[in-house]
Design a protein around this motif. Structure first.
Motif, mmCIF file in Angstrom:
data_model
loop_
_atom_site.group_PDB
_atom_site.id
_atom_site.type_symbol
_atom_site.label_atom_id
_atom_site.label_comp_id
_atom_site.label_asym_id
_atom_site.label_seq_id
_atom_site.Cartn_x
_atom_site.Cartn_y
_atom_site.Cartn_z
ATOM 1 N N PHE A 1 0.843 -1.213 -0.042
ATOM 2 C CA PHE A 1 -0.129 0.039 -0.048
ATOM 3 C C PHE A 1 0.868 1.319 -0.093
ATOM 4 O O PHE A 1 0.458 2.373 -0.602
ATOM 5 C CB PHE A 1 -0.927 -0.002 1.161
ATOM 6 N N LEU A 2 2.177 1.032 0.459
ATOM 7 C CA LEU A 2 3.071 2.234 0.834
ATOM 8 C C LEU A 2 3.331 2.777 -0.659
ATOM 9 O O LEU A 2 3.530 3.658 -1.390
ATOM 10 C CB LEU A 2 4.027 1.950 1.473
ATOM 11 N N ALA A 3 3.665 1.617 -1.457
ATOM 12 C CA ALA A 3 4.244 1.520 -2.728
ATOM 13 C C ALA A 3 3.243 2.171 -3.737
ATOM 14 O O ALA A 3 3.399 3.168 -4.773
ATOM 15 C CB ALA A 3 4.656 0.297 -3.357
ATOM 16 N N TRP B 1 1.084 3.729 7.931
ATOM 17 C CA TRP B 1 -0.401 4.168 7.583
ATOM 18 C C TRP B 1 -0.234 5.940 7.362
ATOM 19 O O TRP B 1 -0.830 6.170 6.365
ATOM 20 C CB TRP B 1 -1.234 3.930 8.842
ATOM 21 N N PRO B 2 0.396 6.715 8.470
ATOM 22 C CA PRO B 2 0.323 8.082 8.440
ATOM 23 C C PRO B 2 1.221 8.230 6.959
ATOM 24 O O PRO B 2 0.859 9.512 6.483
ATOM 25 C CB PRO B 2 0.999 8.618 9.377
ATOM 26 N N VAL B 3 2.215 7.646 6.750
ATOM 27 C CA VAL B 3 3.130 7.909 5.482
ATOM 28 C C VAL B 3 2.111 7.957 4.316
ATOM 29 O O VAL B 3 2.164 8.684 3.321
ATOM 30 C CB VAL B 3 4.305 7.087 5.328
ATOM 31 N N ALA B 4 1.420 6.668 4.032
ATOM 32 C CA ALA B 4 0.807 6.414 3.061
ATOM 33 C C ALA B 4 -0.697 7.330 2.968
ATOM 34 O O ALA B 4 -0.797 7.969 1.758
ATOM 35 C CB ALA B 4 0.102 5.056 2.841
ATOM 36 N N ALA B 5 -0.913 7.843 4.015
ATOM 37 C CA ALA B 5 -2.150 8.545 3.847
ATOM 38 C C ALA B 5 -1.661 10.044 3.324
ATOM 39 O O ALA B 5 -2.305 10.817 2.811
ATOM 40 C CB ALA B 5 -3.002 8.823 5.246
#
Lengths: 131, 106
Positions: free
Chosen positions: B10-12, B81-85
């Motif tokens: 998800f980060l990718a 999570w916060p990085v992806a958001a």
């Protein structure tokens, strides 16, 4: 007790709505784009949650601060609000930082520059024009 | 699949969307500076509140599928999570905005 987490999330969301309204950050800046962006964020993190739950990475706890209403196995009602909270927070926070770090609204500011009471352009010109 | 590998997927995805937005919308250094600041704030908030949430037993992790690295009570994987958001939301916001036409003020 059972509504503490739910109430906290709703209170946090409410505060962000007030900030959004006051400073025209997200939904009060571009309602359609804002809603669509939040929808995409919500769908993405819900997919992440469902995948993680299916893979048994985590599950719901037994906290007395939750209502116990489950939308799916291991997916409490509160989780949907948490995802919404996280997505909205990212956009509201970015909007606030844009204001604080002295940004002009840029090409997408829907009337934001002219409506901002502390518009940077005018006072400087006025000061410069004084005899 | 571990929690870390799923988080990286998800980060990718978020990184790809951010790169596309940056390229298509010509997002400059200033956009990235503000977005990075926002992500840093989200990371601090996560470090504080996720610890509270784990302590309150809002959710439980499967220890077997974690790296075991934690910041307090929070598995490091949660910080994805916060990085992806922080990457995804502003990028989608930029991509969904119509490109201003030549007659609009720039």
């Amino acid at each position: 007790m059972a509504v503490i987490y739910l109430a906290s999330l709703l209170a946090g969301l409410g505060c962000m709505v007030l900030l959004d309204h006051r400073f025209r950050l997200v939904l009060w800046r571009a309602p359609r784009v804002g809603a669509a962006t939040l929808g995409i964020g919500l769908a993405t993190f819900l997919a992440w949650d469902l995948a993680a739950i299916a893979a048994r990475h985590y599950g719901a706890g037994q906290s007395a601060a939750m209502t116990g209403i489950m939308l799916a196995p291991e997916l409490p009602l509160e989780e949907i609000l948490f995802i919404t909270f996280l997505c909205y927070l990212a956009l509201v926070l970015r909007g606030l930082l844009e204001l604080v770090l002295g940004g002009h609204a840029g090409r997408r500011g829907v009337g934001q520059v002219s409506e901002r009471p502390e518009g940077t352009g005018r006072p400087r010109q006025a000061a410069g024009g004084r005899p | 699949m571990t929690y870390l590998s799923l988080a990286l997927v998800f980060l990718a995805l978020a990184v790809v969307v951010a790169v596309v937005a940056s390229w298509r919308r010509r997002l400059g250094l200033r956009w990235w500076a503000i977005t990075t600041s926002m992500i840093l704030v989200l990371l601090v908030l996560t470090a504080v509140f996720d610890n509270v949430m784990v302590a309150a037993d809002l959710f439980r992790y499967n220890e077997e599928l974690l790296t075991g690295w934690r910041l307090g009570l929070v598995p490091v994987e949660d910080f994805a999570w916060p990085v992806a958001a922080g990457l995804l939301l502003p990028s989608v916001w930029e991509l969904l905005h119509p490109v201003p036409g030549p007659r609009e003020r720039s």
